[in-house]
Design a protein around this motif. Structure first.
Motif, PDB file in Angstrom:
ATOM      1  N   VAL A   4      38.026  17.692  71.741  1.00 49.97           N
ATOM      2  CA  VAL A   4      37.859  16.447  70.882  1.00 49.97           C
ATOM      3  C   VAL A   4      39.260  15.759  70.653  1.00 49.97           C
ATOM      4  CG1 VAL A   4      36.990  15.508  68.889  1.00 49.97           C
ATOM      5  CG2 VAL A   4      35.934  17.448  69.753  1.00 49.97           C
ATOM      6  N   ARG A   5      40.222  16.679  70.335  1.00 50.30           N
ATOM      7  CA  ARG A   5      41.518  16.135  70.213  1.00 50.30           C
ATOM      8  C   ARG A   5      41.981  15.242  71.456  1.00 50.30           C
ATOM      9  NH1 ARG A   5      44.312  20.221  69.178  1.00 50.30           N
ATOM     10  NH2 ARG A   5      44.070  20.370  67.104  1.00 50.30           N
TER      11      ARG A   5
ATOM     12  N   ARG B 140      48.305  27.893  74.669  1.00 48.23           N
ATOM     13  CA  ARG B 140      47.080  28.479  74.671  1.00 48.23           C
ATOM     14  C   ARG B 140      46.532  27.784  75.900  1.00 48.23           C
ATOM     15  NH1 ARG B 140      47.347  27.705  68.924  1.00 48.23           N
ATOM     16  NH2 ARG B 140      46.764  25.679  69.150  1.00 48.23           N
TER      17      ARG B 140
ATOM     18  N   GLU C 160      40.189  11.867  71.695  1.00 46.05           N
ATOM     19  CA  GLU C 160      40.739  11.003  70.431  1.00 46.05           C
ATOM     20  C   GLU C 160      42.050  10.222  71.223  1.00 46.05           C
ATOM     21  OE1 GLU C 160      41.591  12.906  67.045  1.00 46.05           O
ATOM     22  OE2 GLU C 160      42.376  11.190  66.111  1.00 46.05           O
TER      23      GLU C 160
ATOM     24  N   VAL D 161      38.647  21.660  69.552  1.00 47.47           N
ATOM     25  CA  VAL D 161      37.136  22.015  69.295  1.00 47.47           C
ATOM     26  C   VAL D 161      36.659  21.465  67.997  1.00 47.47           C
ATOM     27  CG1 VAL D 161      36.388  23.351  71.162  1.00 47.47           C
ATOM     28  CG2 VAL D 161      36.951  24.348  69.194  1.00 47.47           C
ATOM     29  N   GLY D 162      37.515  21.537  66.930  1.00 45.31           N
ATOM     30  CA  GLY D 162      37.206  21.243  65.680  1.00 45.31           C
ATOM     31  C   GLY D 162      37.293  22.139  64.809  1.00 45.31           C
ATOM     32  N   LYS D 163      37.662  23.286  65.043  1.00 45.53           N
ATOM     33  CA  LYS D 163      37.683  24.495  64.037  1.00 45.53           C
ATOM     34  C   LYS D 163      38.074  24.345  62.660  1.00 45.53           C
ATOM     35  CE  LYS D 163      40.477  26.994  67.036  1.00 45.53           C
ATOM     36  NZ  LYS D 163      40.265  26.127  68.150  1.00 45.53           N
TER      37      LYS D 163
ATOM     38  N   GLU E  10      38.266  26.920  71.834  1.00 44.92           N
ATOM     39  CA  GLU E  10      39.303  26.366  72.384  1.00 44.92           C
ATOM     40  C   GLU E  10      40.079  25.254  71.606  1.00 44.92           C
ATOM     41  OE1 GLU E  10      37.928  24.421  76.190  1.00 44.92           O
ATOM     42  OE2 GLU E  10      36.971  26.201  76.688  1.00 44.92           O
ATOM     43  N   THR E  11      41.258  24.855  72.174  1.00 39.81           N
ATOM     44  CA  THR E  11      42.113  24.176  71.352  1.00 39.81           C
ATOM     45  C   THR E  11      41.420  22.665  71.195  1.00 39.81           C
ATOM     46  OG1 THR E  11      44.126  23.216  71.002  1.00 39.81           O
ATOM     47  CG2 THR E  11      43.345  23.101  73.541  1.00 39.81           C
TER      48      THR E  11
ATOM     49  N   LEU F  52      31.443  10.297  69.992  1.00 40.59           N
ATOM     50  CA  LEU F  52      32.710  10.632  69.646  1.00 40.59           C
ATOM     51  C   LEU F  52      33.472   9.342  70.010  1.00 40.59           C
ATOM     52  CD1 LEU F  52      32.508  14.797  69.699  1.00 40.59           C
ATOM     53  CD2 LEU F  52      33.320  13.381  67.897  1.00 40.59           C
TER      54      LEU F  52
ATOM     55  N   ARG G  76      28.750  19.455  75.321  1.00 34.60           N
ATOM     56  CA  ARG G  76      27.916  18.783  74.389  1.00 34.60           C
ATOM     57  C   ARG G  76      27.570  17.494  74.678  1.00 34.60           C
ATOM     58  NH1 ARG G  76      32.311  19.086  69.316  1.00 34.60           N
ATOM     59  NH2 ARG G  76      33.167  20.876  69.744  1.00 34.60           N
TER      60      ARG G  76
ATOM     61  N   VAL H 142      31.742  15.860  60.656  1.00 35.52           N
ATOM     62  CA  VAL H 142      31.499  16.454  61.972  1.00 35.52           C
ATOM     63  C   VAL H 142      30.212  15.586  62.747  1.00 35.52           C
ATOM     64  CG1 VAL H 142      30.238  18.467  63.254  1.00 35.52           C
ATOM     65  CG2 VAL H 142      31.757  18.843  60.815  1.00 35.52           C
ATOM     66  N   LEU H 143      30.626  15.044  63.704  1.00 33.98           N
ATOM     67  CA  LEU H 143      29.806  14.164  64.579  1.00 33.98           C
ATOM     68  C   LEU H 143      29.219  14.835  65.507  1.00 33.98           C
ATOM     69  CD1 LEU H 143      32.152  10.933  64.761  1.00 33.98           C
ATOM     70  CD2 LEU H 143      29.911  11.168  63.208  1.00 33.98           C
TER      71      LEU H 143
HETATM   72  N1  LIG Z   1      32.643  17.006  65.678  1.00 33.68           N
HETATM   73  C1  LIG Z   1      33.614  16.171  65.361  1.00 33.68           C
HETATM   74  N2  LIG Z   1      33.463  15.065  64.879  1.00 33.68           N
HETATM   75  C2  LIG Z   1      34.435  14.094  64.563  1.00 33.68           C
HETATM   76  N3  LIG Z   1      35.719  14.709  64.766  1.00 33.68           N
HETATM   77  C3  LIG Z   1      35.907  15.719  65.399  1.00 33.68           C
HETATM   78  C4  LIG Z   1      34.876  16.487  65.956  1.00 33.68           C
HETATM   79  N4  LIG Z   1      35.505  17.739  66.163  1.00 33.68           N
HETATM   80  C5  LIG Z   1      36.822  17.413  66.349  1.00 33.68           C
HETATM   81  N5  LIG Z   1      37.140  16.513  65.520  1.00 33.68           N
HETATM   82  C6  LIG Z   1      38.532  15.898  65.434  1.00 33.68           C
HETATM   83  O1  LIG Z   1      39.332  16.411  66.393  1.00 33.68           O
HETATM   84  C7  LIG Z   1      40.573  16.666  66.017  1.00 33.68           C
HETATM   85  C8  LIG Z   1      40.728  18.281  66.452  1.00 33.68           C
HETATM   86  O2  LIG Z   1      39.985  19.020  65.660  1.00 33.68           O
HETATM   87  P1  LIG Z   1      40.682  20.372  64.739  1.00 33.68           P
HETATM   88  O3  LIG Z   1      41.969  20.109  64.432  1.00 33.68           O
HETATM   89  O4  LIG Z   1      39.645  20.559  63.972  1.00 33.68           O
HETATM   90  O5  LIG Z   1      40.511  21.533  66.042  1.00 33.68           O
HETATM   91  P2  LIG Z   1      41.039  22.909  66.507  1.00 33.68           P
HETATM   92  O6  LIG Z   1      40.119  23.609  67.000  1.00 33.68           O
HETATM   93  O7  LIG Z   1      41.435  23.219  64.971  1.00 33.68           O
HETATM   94  O8  LIG Z   1      42.265  22.667  67.460  1.00 33.68           O
HETATM   95  P3  LIG Z   1      43.571  23.833  67.420  1.00 33.68           P
HETATM   96  O9  LIG Z   1      42.875  25.130  68.164  1.00 33.68           O
HETATM   97  O10 LIG Z   1      44.501  23.147  68.534  1.00 33.68           O
HETATM   98  O11 LIG Z   1      44.354  23.819  66.237  1.00 33.68           O
HETATM   99  C9  LIG Z   1      40.606  16.369  64.737  1.00 33.68           C
HETATM  100  O12 LIG Z   1      41.197  15.367  64.545  1.00 33.68           O
HETATM  101  C10 LIG Z   1      39.301  16.425  64.205  1.00 33.68           C
HETATM  102  O13 LIG Z   1      38.950  15.432  63.203  1.00 33.68           O
END
Ligand SMILES: Nc1ncnc2c1ncn2[C@@H]1O[C@H](COP(=O)(O)OP(=O)(O)OP(=O)(O)O)[C@@H](O)[C@H]1O
Ligand SMILES: [Mg+2]
Length: 512
Positions: A401-402, A491, A405, A216-218, A213-214, A365, A358, A184-185
């Protein structure tokens, strides 16, 4: 004398990050150099923990040892290593110095040393000076003499980390201490605060509900909670509730006994059995069919599951983490989600903040994704121009974050395509990032209208044609941003996935 500047910090009560940061600043001042970086080893990589003189995004990078010969040279010996200013070896910080971002490092002086704790390699310290000759014989001897003090700083930090890990495994049942997942960065107050809060929650057995939200890294945070919990060495079972067809969901989650239905040839455990002793992640929990919600509630209330066709329930010991993009309270109000289950799951609700809140973490990131792309594409150095940084900081990031990326990966390819050579420093310009157009997604609607029939003849399109054109364009943009993930696009658009499919068919974006 530099020792009097370092020693007091060793005994002071300081957060580890602050102690490390002060150390690199003191060293930079004292040795009069451009950059000092303290990197911790993590498997095959070195990860900057503290840096003075580097651009912000550098802290988000991981330097793969095998692809950075200077770092490999440093860790191959215990004494300080000094690199001749004419050394042909590429410098890992090419283009990352904050005094000259984007520029290759000119002829310069460079030295560093590997750092050990309890006989094991902990990481390295690197120093870069922009003036050749800065690290003369005396400076090199001084660094050698300082190693014990620097290692003492590192040791204090490591002890603090271990202390925390021990506290987590307090019962002493886990000989292999849980690995603290470092992926988690984020250094922004909102993320460091969140991780602090989560580390307390992780330590408890409470169910956790992660929302946001979609992208965000959940899922990432859910994994972090598991690997920082006392169940870290037990399984984490991931269940995507949106992908469970209603007819199979019950058997998939709770299992069945032989003969329970046609095709049930043997007894079969479900995901809850697999997670026994560990954690189950109910991802997209808002999509769970109502019939299954009732069964899940029973599991939460009684800690037992009932396999289909079985007479008796079985006890299971499973910690639940749920994640959702939906506003579950609204789903409850709309009758799509059971209120009692919602209350059980949301004992500890954790909203994950969107990327736009953030601050500089966006650059951190971005740096992390740049480094991944640099390795993947085999280029010497990949970095952001100041305009590109501003563009990233000013964008709203609906896909979070996605999306970042993907934006960085696409921009890296474009920049490489224009630049051609992999040997120089490739700078990603604002024009390479396709976010400027995405930010104005609603503006080109007028253009798409000109494509509607009738416009060429100078007639106005009908209202229906106009709204269809708008919708078509908006759907395309959402799908593109969600990388053709229809559930994620739905979404973003805040509509039901089945309605999105219907609408896309009507608008000719999808075969019927
Ligand atoms: N703080 C962070 N540091 C490093 N990578 C991150 C961070 N937050 C998200 N990511 C990366 O961003 C991508 C999306 O994260 P993740 O799949 O956990 O999101 P999500 O909230 O579950 O999205 P969704 O609702 O669309 O399923 C992943 O590749 C994850 O590793
Ligand atoms: Mg997810």
């Amino acid at each position: 004398m530099i020792e009097p500047l370092i020693l007091p910090d060793l005994v002071a009560e300081l957060p580890a990050a602050v102690r490390m940061q002060r150390l690199v600043h003191v060293l930079r001042e004292h040795f009069q150099c451009g950059a000092v970086v303290l990197l911790q080893r993590s498997e095959d990589c070195l990860k900057p923990l503290a840096a003075a003189g580097l651009v912000q995004e550098a802290l988000g990078r991981r330097f793969e040892i095998a692809s950075h010969p200077r770092l490999a040279a440093l860790i191959s010996r215990k004494e300080p290593t000094w690199f001749d200013p004419d050394s042909p070896l590429p410098d890992p910080y090419d283009g990352l110095l904050d005094s000259s971002p984007g520029e290759p490092l000119p002829v310069h002086d460079c030295m560093g040393v590997s750092l050990y704790g309890e006989g094991r390699l902990w990481g390295v310290l690197t120093m870069d000076a922009l003036r050749a000759g800065t690290f003369d014989e005396a400076a090199r001897r001084e660094l050698q003499a300082l190693i014990p003090l620097i290692e003492a700083c590192v040791r204090v930090t490591r002890l603090e980390q271990e202390n925390r890990t021990l506290r987590l495994s307090r019962t002493g049942e886990q000989p292999g201490l849980p690995a603290i997942d470092e992926h988690v960065l984020g250094h922004s107050p909102i993320i460091t605060g969140l991780l602090e809060e989560l580390s307390v929650v992780a330590d408890s057995e409470l169910p956790v509900l992660l929302s946001g939200e979609t992208g965000v890294g959940k899922e990432l945070f859910a994994r972090w909670v598991h690997s920082n919990s006392r169940r870290a060495d037990k399984p984490l079972i991931h269940v995507n509730c949106a992908a469970l067809p209603e007819t199979l969901a019950e058997s998939e989650l709770f299992g069945h006994v032989k003969g329970a239905f046609s095709g049930a040839m043997t007894d079969r455990g479900g995901r809850f059995d697999a997670a026994h002793g560990g954690t189950i992640l109910l991802d997209e929990v808002g999509e769970l069919p109502l019939s299954i919600q009732a069964k899940l509630l029973r599991t939460l209330q009684n800690g037992e599951i009932q396999r289909i066709g079985a007479d008796k329930p079985i006890k299971v010991d499973v910690r639940i983490i749920a994640a959702t993009n939906r506003k579950l309270a609204e789903s409850v109000a709309a009758g799509d989600f059971r209120a009692d289950l919602y209350h059980r799951l949301s004992v500890y609700p954790v909203p994950i903040p969107p990327l736009r809140d953030r601050g500089n973490d966006i650059l951190l990131l971005a740096g992390h994704f740049l480094e991944l792309n640099r390795i993947r594409l085999g280029v010497r150095s990949l970095r952001l121009s100041p305009e590109a940084e501003q563009a990233l900081l000013g964008y709203q990031w609906p896909g979070n974050v996605r999306e970042l990326e993907h934006v960085i990966s696409r921009a890296a390819l474009k920049a490489l395509g224009r630049n051609g050579s992999r040997q120089g420093i490739i700078s990603l310009e604002a024009a390479h990032l396709d976010i400027a157009s995405a930010a104005q997604v609603n503006e080109p609607v007028a253009d798409s209208l000109s494509a509607t029939p009738g416009d060429g003849a100078g007639e106005l399109a009908s209202l229906r044609q106009f709204t269809d054109a708008c919708q078509r364009q908006h759907l395309r943009a959402a799908l593109e941003r969600a990388n053709d993930n229809w559930a994620a696009a739905a979404r973003m658009l805040d509509i039901d996935p089945s309605n999105l499919h219907k609408l896309a068919k009507r608008l000719g974006l999808k075969a019927s």
